[in-house]
Design an enzyme around this catalytic site. Structure first.
Site, short mmCIF file in Angstrom:
data_model
loop_
_atom_site.label_atom_id
_atom_site.label_comp_id
_atom_site.label_asym_id
_atom_site.label_seq_id
_atom_site.Cartn_x
_atom_site.Cartn_y
_atom_site.Cartn_z
N HIS B 193 11.24 -55.83 -39.68
CA HIS B 193 10.07 -55.51 -40.47
C HIS B 193 8.80 -55.61 -39.61
CE1 HIS B 193 8.01 -55.26 -44.30
NE2 HIS B 193 7.16 -56.15 -43.84
N ARG B 300 11.29 -43.42 -44.84
CA ARG B 300 12.49 -44.25 -44.92
C ARG B 300 12.54 -44.94 -46.28
NH1 ARG B 300 10.08 -45.63 -39.83
NH2 ARG B 300 11.36 -44.93 -38.09
N ARG B 336 14.03 -39.43 -46.79
CA ARG B 336 15.43 -39.69 -46.47
C ARG B 336 16.02 -40.60 -47.54
NH1 ARG B 336 16.75 -42.62 -40.95
NH2 ARG B 336 15.90 -44.42 -42.03
N GLU B 434 23.00 -37.33 -36.66
CA GLU B 434 22.96 -38.59 -35.90
C GLU B 434 24.34 -39.04 -35.46
OE1 GLU B 434 21.05 -41.53 -38.41
OE2 GLU B 434 21.73 -40.48 -40.19
N ASN B 457 18.09 -42.17 -32.37
CA ASN B 457 18.47 -43.57 -32.12
C ASN B 457 19.98 -43.76 -32.31
OD1 ASN B 457 15.74 -43.64 -32.14
ND2 ASN B 457 15.53 -45.36 -33.52
N ASP B 458 20.47 -43.35 -33.49
CA ASP B 458 21.89 -43.49 -33.74
C ASP B 458 22.70 -42.51 -32.91
OD1 ASP B 458 22.32 -45.68 -35.34
OD2 ASP B 458 21.79 -44.62 -37.18
N ARG B 468 22.26 -50.79 -28.66
CA ARG B 468 20.93 -50.98 -28.06
C ARG B 468 20.41 -52.40 -28.17
NH1 ARG B 468 16.56 -46.82 -29.28
NH2 ARG B 468 15.54 -48.22 -27.82
N CYS B 505 13.54 -36.84 -35.43
CA CYS B 505 12.78 -37.92 -36.04
C CYS B 505 13.10 -39.29 -35.44
CB CYS B 505 12.96 -37.95 -37.56
SG CYS B 505 14.62 -38.38 -38.08
#
Lengths: 85, 543
Positions: B193, B300, B336, B434, B457-458, B468, B505
């Protein structure tokens, strides 16, 4: 003494927020109020005890009220359970 | 102390770059508790009651603040804490211990808190196990009140560098966002967060900093250099002037960037690209507009589900989505659907422990398996779509069958709304790319969906088989790996063959070293953290 049983339908069971609300409601009455589950008993005026029962969806609980305003206490709790849990 | 500490430098993992200098504000969690014999148990009990009263007032104030900022259901936890403080068993146990053992209130509270927490931790139910943290939380609050280490009054806080072991959402919500200069924590993850907040607010943040908090004091001066991944406590004169020079440079860059507002994302040879922003909550929309993004490329929605103890209702979600699309006017807003699981967990989902969460029960898989959760969100999205330029995007899709299943479900929901005569609109629907699987069948997927958004990222993690968060693997990790760039090329080509658009994204979208390559590949849209929008625009205009 007034007594009734209720089967929990809420997905999460008696979790923190509804437990707190139930305690608030039980405290409005002078009668002693207990919740029983599988032989375990908790004071409905104490949030830790109530959460400690670990009541989940599909479990049957028994609510007992005893005292001057037991009728009203049992009725109010039953209504609360039906509406929230 | 300060002398010995002068110019002490620590390195950490950068969550967000930028440089700042200011006073340290330490948020400490566990005060040291000593067992002390006392003579007057009654006086000690009075101290407990006093601390409880103050704690209730603090919690009531926290509740009020949280209701305003994050909504009533997220604030409910503070109300539950108040109720726990009123629990007779808990207070009786504390007083009993003071009376029989003739010991100090701090110690009695701390031990009782541990006992009650132990009771919850020992329960089979994972949700109840998590409540152990609530009990510890109220006990720590009482001990703090007892020992005079009252909570920091955030309303009086001067702009500060926040230093902590780790930060929870309940701590960040209390802070006045305008007075945070930087975050520096010992623990935490890049997806936490705090990390997301830092990116949104455009302030430097470092995690995994191996500092000893007992050596650092509130009021010390600190320089946080996100780009270098360094924090310096009690800097020397030379270090200060170095930092000031860098800060000036950054401010000048920021000023120049502001001049790009209202300008087009166009290269010198006339190619254009959309630059949108990623957000996590309704309140982030301000950052989107402030940075002149062309739309929202990734909302998100899971942040509506996190940091609370029950599912958000249809009405609550509808209001949130509606507010965002209305605020954005004609601009596109891509929402999303729930992407929970793996590193994003909420207790009430009761997802259970998994051997391998990244390859586990998450995102669209949860929605397809638990349609009651999905239905609430789809209803809210379809209803909100009637109020603006809303698009929906589904995460973690790996097959054509899944898309068909989703579409059938949306149709079902549409029928419900139609019958109930509730206003709605079927929005543009796309999917996240992804997984390598989705890349390989992107030709078939492109025929079905309206757009692709590549979640790098994924996709990178799954393609390179590198976690990661695992620091040992850093030497093997190459975000610009050819495999990823070839995949992006493939996805974009397949989208265009069917007349569909494709965007990026993930974090890679904001990677300025790749902007030229993305333009060459024909990527239609980049969705980046709001503070990156103008930086990417600047880059595009220079190509």
């Amino acid at each position: 003494m007034k007594e009734f049983t209720y089967v929990i339908t809420d997905q999460e069971g008696i979790h923190a927020r509804p437990a707190g609300e139930l305690v608030k409601l039980a405290k409005e009455f002078t009668s002693s109020v207990c919740v029983l589950k599988e032989g375990k008993k908790a004071d409905a005026k104490k949030v830790f005890g109530l959460m400690g029962l670990g009541v989940k969806k599909g479990m049957e609980i028994t609510v007992q009220a005893e005292g001057e305003d037991e009728e009203a206490a049992a009725a109010a709790l039953e209504k609360f359970l039906k509406e929230n849990l | 102390m300060a002398e010995k500490f002068s110019g002490k430098k620590f390195s950490g993992k950068t969550v967000y770059s930028g440089i700042t200098m200011g006073k340290v504000l330490i948020l400490r969690k566990d005060p040291q508790i000593r067992r002390v014999k006392i003579a007057d148990p009654e006086a000690e009990k009075e101290r407990v009651y006093g601390a409880v009263d103050r704690a209730k007032q603090q919690l009531a104030a926290l509740y009020e603040k949280a209701v305003k900022e994050v909504g009533e259901s997220s604030a409910a936890i503070f109300e539950v804490h108040q109720m726990m403080l009123e629990d007779d068993d808990y207070l009786d146990a504390i007083c009993h211990m003071i009376q029989t053992e003739m010991i100090n209130a701090e110690y009695a509270v701390s031990v009782t808190g541990d006992n009650f927490a132990g009771m919850f931790a020992g329960m089979e139910d994972e949700y109840m196990q998590a409540r152990a943290a609530d009990v510890r939380d109220i006990s720590v609050r009482l001990v703090r009140n007892l020992s005079g280490q009252e909570e920091v009054d955030f309303s009086a806080m001067e702009p500060s560098v926040i230093v902590a072991d780790d930060l929870s959402p309940s701590e960040t919500v209390q802070m006045d966002k305008k007075r945070i200069l930087a975050f520096v924590t010992v623990h935490g993850s890049t997806n936490s967060h705090t990390a997301i907040l830092a990116r949104m607010m455009n302030i430097p943040a470092l995690i995994g900093v191996p500092m000893d908090l007992s050596e650092i004091r509130t009021g010390m001066t600190a320089i946080v250099d996100g780009a270098a991944g360094e924090v310096i406590f009690e800097p020397t004169e030379f270090q200060c002037s170095e930092a000031e020079r860098k800060i000036k440079g950054e401010q000048e860059k920021l000023r120049l960037l502001q001049e790009l507002k209202g300008k087009r994302n166009e290269t010198r040879d006339g190619r254009t690209i959309q630059i949108y922003a990623n957000i996590g909550s309704v309140s982030d929309v301000g950052y989107v507009l402030e940075n002149d993004a062309g739309g929202i490329g990734l909302f998100r929605s899971e942040f509506l589900y996190l940091g609370r103890d029950d599912f958000p209702s249809e009405e609550e979600q509808f209001q949130a989505y509606k507010q965002v699309v209305q605020t954005m006017g004609q601009k596109k807003v891509i929402i999303r659907t729930l992407d929970i699981g793996a590193d994003k967990q909420a207790d009430y989902f009761d997802l259970g422990k998994e051997e391998n969460p990244a390859l586990g029960y998450r995102a669209i898989r949860i929605c397809l398996k638990q349609p009651e959760i999905f239905r609430t969100q789809i209803r809210a999205l379809l209803r909100a779509a009637a109020y603006g330029n809303l698009s929906v995007m589904y995460p973690m899709v790996i097959s054509v069958e899944e898309v068909k299943q989703i579409y059938a479900f949306v149709e079902e929901v549409e029928q419900e709304l139609k019958q109930a005569q509730i206003p709605y609109r079927i929005p543009e629907q796309g999917i996240m790319i992804e997984t390598p699987a989705a890349v390989m069948i992107s030709d078939e997927l492109a025929e079905l969906v309206d757009f692709f958004s590549i979640g790098t990222n994924d996709l990178t993690q799954y393609t390179l088989a590198i976690d990661r968060q695992n620091q040992k693997l850093e030497d093997f990790y190459d975000p610009h790996h050819k495999a990823i760039l070839r995949m992006i090329r493939m996805v974009v080509e397949n989208a265009h063959k069917c007349g569909k658009w494709a965007g990026i994204c993930g974090e890679l979208g904001a990677d300025l070293e790749l902007t030229r390559e993305f333009l060459d590949l024909g990527v239609d849209e980049l969705s980046v953290a709001p503070p990156m929008v103008l930086k990417v625009r600047e880059k595009v205009r220079g190509i």
